[in-house]
Motif scaffolding. Structure first.
Motif, PDB file in Angstrom:
ATOM      1  N   ARG A 160      -1.471  -0.576  -3.478  1.00 33.89           N
ATOM      2  CA  ARG A 160      -2.044   0.630  -4.071  1.00 33.89           C
ATOM      3  C   ARG A 160      -3.501   0.341  -4.413  1.00 33.89           C
ATOM      4  N   SER A 195       2.902   2.825  -1.145  1.00 35.33           N
ATOM      5  CA  SER A 195       2.463   1.455  -1.430  1.00 35.33           C
ATOM      6  C   SER A 195       3.534   0.625  -2.138  1.00 35.33           C
ATOM      7  N   ARG A 196       4.567   1.234  -2.641  1.00 36.64           N
ATOM      8  CA  ARG A 196       5.639   0.499  -3.319  1.00 36.64           C
ATOM      9  C   ARG A 196       6.645  -0.036  -2.310  1.00 36.64           C
ATOM     10  N   CYS A 254      -3.058   4.219  -0.435  1.00 38.22           N
ATOM     11  CA  CYS A 254      -2.237   3.134   0.062  1.00 38.22           C
ATOM     12  C   CYS A 254      -3.071   2.418   1.127  1.00 38.22           C
TER      13      CYS A 254
END
Length: 124
Positions: free
Chosen positions: A32, A64-65, A41
């Motif tokens: 992130r 982004s996770r 992202c």
């Protein structure tokens, strides 16, 4: 040096060196990135770095996770939708496309270019 003075694009320095970029964003992974007014992202593929909004078009979750790069695509960690890193098109054609932003890698670092909205009087 690569030109970063094109009209209507604001360039944000994300990392001050390419070494830092490669260390902070492992190959085939995402992170992130916060810039003024946007959460992005940043993906690192064997072809280089790619930036997009940090929202999956499917349900708005942050890519982004846990997002990964596979076969030239950014893959959402939640439902495995995949978008081409080069065109932004969703691979199965059933979900909305993603917009990718220009990324410049040079000796001064890694930059992301965000188009700026033009004022109405600038259109003429």
């Amino acid at each position: 040096m690569i030109m970063r003075n094109r009209k209507n694009i604001h360039w944000y320095l994300v990392f001050e060196s390419m070494e830092e970029a490669r260390n902070r964003v492992p190959l085939n992974k995402t992170v992130r990135v916060e810039i003024p007014g946007k959460t992005l992202c940043l993906a690192h593929s064997p072809d280089g770095f790619y930036a997009t909004d940090d929202r999956c078009p499917h349900q708005g979750l942050p890519v982004s996770r846990g997002g990964v790069c596979e076969d030239g695509h950014l893959v959402c960690p939640f439902h495995r939708y995949a978008w081409s890193l080069h065109t932004g098109k969703e691979s199965r054609g059933i979900e909305a496309n993603m917009r990718f932003y220009e990324v410049i890698e040079d000796k001064e670092g890694l930059f992301i270019g965000i188009p700026q909205k033009r004022k109405w009087w600038q259109l003429f």
